[in-house]
Design an enzyme around this catalytic site. Structure first.
Site, short mmCIF file in Angstrom:
data_model
loop_
_atom_site.label_atom_id
_atom_site.label_comp_id
_atom_site.label_asym_id
_atom_site.label_seq_id
_atom_site.Cartn_x
_atom_site.Cartn_y
_atom_site.Cartn_z
N TYR A 138 0.81 -1.18 -0.12
CA TYR A 138 -0.05 -0.11 -0.06
C TYR A 138 0.97 1.21 0.06
O TYR A 138 0.21 2.42 -0.19
CB TYR A 138 -0.87 0.02 1.38
CG TYR A 138 -2.04 -0.81 1.04
CD1 TYR A 138 -2.08 -2.25 1.26
CD2 TYR A 138 -3.25 -0.10 0.80
CE1 TYR A 138 -3.17 -3.30 0.89
CE2 TYR A 138 -4.61 -1.17 0.71
CZ TYR A 138 -4.01 -2.53 0.74
OH TYR A 138 -5.69 -3.39 0.47
N LYS A 190 3.56 -14.41 6.42
CA LYS A 190 4.02 -15.29 5.36
C LYS A 190 5.36 -15.31 5.34
O LYS A 190 5.96 -15.27 4.20
CB LYS A 190 3.27 -14.94 4.07
CG LYS A 190 3.33 -15.90 3.24
CD LYS A 190 2.48 -17.08 3.32
CE LYS A 190 2.71 -18.30 2.14
NZ LYS A 190 2.19 -19.80 2.41
N ASP A 222 -2.16 -18.52 4.87
CA ASP A 222 -3.07 -19.39 4.20
C ASP A 222 -3.69 -20.09 5.16
O ASP A 222 -4.85 -20.46 5.15
CB ASP A 222 -2.22 -20.08 3.14
CG ASP A 222 -0.79 -20.52 3.62
OD1 ASP A 222 -0.60 -20.35 4.67
OD2 ASP A 222 -0.26 -21.50 2.84
N ASP A 246 -6.39 -6.81 5.07
CA ASP A 246 -7.36 -6.34 4.37
C ASP A 246 -8.26 -7.70 3.90
O ASP A 246 -9.45 -7.75 3.67
CB ASP A 246 -6.52 -5.62 3.02
CG ASP A 246 -8.03 -5.18 1.92
OD1 ASP A 246 -8.94 -4.69 2.55
OD2 ASP A 246 -7.77 -5.48 0.77
N ASP A 250 -11.92 -9.29 5.40
CA ASP A 250 -13.36 -9.56 4.72
C ASP A 250 -14.01 -10.94 4.83
O ASP A 250 -14.91 -11.11 5.19
CB ASP A 250 -13.28 -9.41 3.23
CG ASP A 250 -13.27 -7.89 2.77
OD1 ASP A 250 -13.37 -7.11 3.49
OD2 ASP A 250 -13.75 -7.88 1.54
C1 IPM Z 1 -10.51 -1.46 3.00
C2 IPM Z 1 -10.68 -1.24 1.53
C3 IPM Z 1 -9.49 -0.53 1.15
C4 IPM Z 1 -8.40 -1.10 1.25
C5 IPM Z 1 -9.63 0.14 -0.54
C6 IPM Z 1 -10.81 0.64 -0.86
C7 IPM Z 1 -8.33 0.64 -0.92
O1 IPM Z 1 -10.81 -2.36 0.91
O2 IPM Z 1 -10.42 -0.48 3.88
O3 IPM Z 1 -10.40 -2.66 3.33
O4 IPM Z 1 -7.68 -2.22 0.70
O5 IPM Z 1 -7.50 -0.80 2.37
MN MN Z 2 -10.81 -4.25 2.40
#
Ligand code: IPM
Ligand code: MN
Length: 357
Positions: A138, A190, A222, A246, A250
């Site tokens: 990032y 990792k 993983d 990230d 999710d």
């Molecule tokens: C998050 C989002 C962001 C990230 C994107 C929108 C750049 O997915 O906040 O998790 O990858 O950090």
């Molecule tokens: Mn994200």
């Protein structure tokens, strides 16, 4: 005189403005109940503003935003605009320039029926992911060589600094101690393939020696993706790098019922924190009053905690919990039978009933 908290609001794109509107209604309401004041200032940045003015997030506005006590963000992202332009110009700009090195993502299952895994109860899912928020791929050290030709080379550096790794790991140890639950910190990296992550492994061991009361665990990303689905009970506090964080969050969000409930705080203790739902702008639901604002409401709860309004924060969280447990709001998707504003109303109804912890 009651206290006034200043909040910069960037509602952003897509469903952002709709969910933020409900988040702010909940905020105003809980402030009235608990006896403090909130002063929101709205900023128009996002796709519409960019298309109308070609402005992304001008420095003078940024200087204003950073002087608030906290920042509330809806969502950024619009299919009409080049991928990443606004995400980096707005979200990443704040994360990097305010040096918000912790991305805090709590994972709690409020009601059993929201979990897609079988035989998992609310008490089995209660952990928090501390995602590093200022380094890794990032950092944007990238380039294209011979772009558009068959010989194209594309690079993006994964960077970790001792300082960046150490401060986020230290924050996570402190958090594991403060939570006072399982007193366990899991490092996810990792290091077996990305050898630069040896810096994480070593720093974790060194800093960990200062926290003998916190048990240490170590998983590769993983394997962690497999374990979190197989046995979410195993986690208490997790620390990981920006990109793995990230992805892992999710996945974790699905275990707590999906992106409809998952919130995050971008923080650097002592500075204006940035709070946002984890979900994106969901363009296809824009303006239809179907998006569920619960994740933004949870971002508001995190923001209140950060502002020191712990009782208000708990009240909001309990209101959501009650709403979900009772199944008055039967699901978190767009199929719940309730619109965005109605869900806001439901949370507000529960607020008055919820006693603070
Ligand atoms: C998050 C989002 C962001 C990230 C994107 C929108 C750049 O997915 O906040 O998790 O990858 O950090
Ligand atoms: Mn994200």
């Amino acid at each position: 005189m009651s206290k006034t908290h200043t909040v910069a609001v960037i509602a952003g794109d897509g469903i952002g403005p709709e969910v933020v509107r409900e988040g702010l209604r909940v905020l105003e309401r809980v402030a009235a109940i608990e006896g403090f004041a909130v002063k929101p200032t709205h900023y128009p940045f996002g796709a519409e503003h960019y298309l109308a003015t070609r402005e992304i997030f001008p420095d003078r506005a940024f200087e204003e935003v950073r002087r608030h006590d906290a920042i509330l963000l809806g969502a950024i992202g619009d299919p009409r605009i080049e991928v990443g332009l606004l995400e980096f110009g707005i979200i990443a700009k704040m994360r990097f320039e305010l040096d918000l090195y912790v991305n805090l993502r709590p994972v709690r299952l409020y009601a059993e029926h929201l979990c897609p895994l079988k035989d998992i109860l609310p008490r089995d899912v209660d952990f928090v992911v501390v995602r590093e928020n200022t380094e890794d791929a990032y950092a944007g050290m990238r380039g294209f060589f011979k772009k558009g030709t068959p010989d194209e080379v594309a690079t993006q550096e994964i960077i970790f600094t001792r300082k960046g790794v150490e401060r986020v790991i230290r924050y996570a140890f402190e958090l594991a101690r403060r939570r006072d639950k399982r007193k366990k910190l899991t490092l996810i990296d990792k290091a077996n393939a990305v050898r630069a992550m040896d810096l994480w492994t070593r720093t974790f061991a060194e800093v960990g020696a200062e926290y003998p009361d916190i048990a240490r665990d170590h998983q590769y990303i993983d394997a962690a993706c497999m374990y979190v689905v197989r046995n979410p009970r195993d986690y208490d506090t997790v620390v990981t790098s920006n990109m793995f964080g990230d992805i892992f969050t999710d996945l974790s969000a699905m275990i707590q019922g999906g992106l409809g409930v998952a919130a995050s705080g971008n923080i650097h203790p002592g500075r204006a924190g940035l709070f946002e739902p984890i979900h994106g702008s969901a363009p296809k639901y824009t303006g239809r009053n179907v998006a569920n604002p619960i994740a933004t409401v949870m971002a508001v709860s995190m923001m209140l905690d950060y502002l020191g309004e712990t009782s208000a924060s708990a009240r909001v969280e309990q209101a959501v919990e009650r709403l979900l447990v009772s199944k008055r709001l039967p699901s978190l998707g767009t199929d719940s039978g309730f619109g965005t504003t109605q869900i806001g109303d439901l949370v507000i109804e529960e607020l008055a009933a919820a006693p603070a912890r």
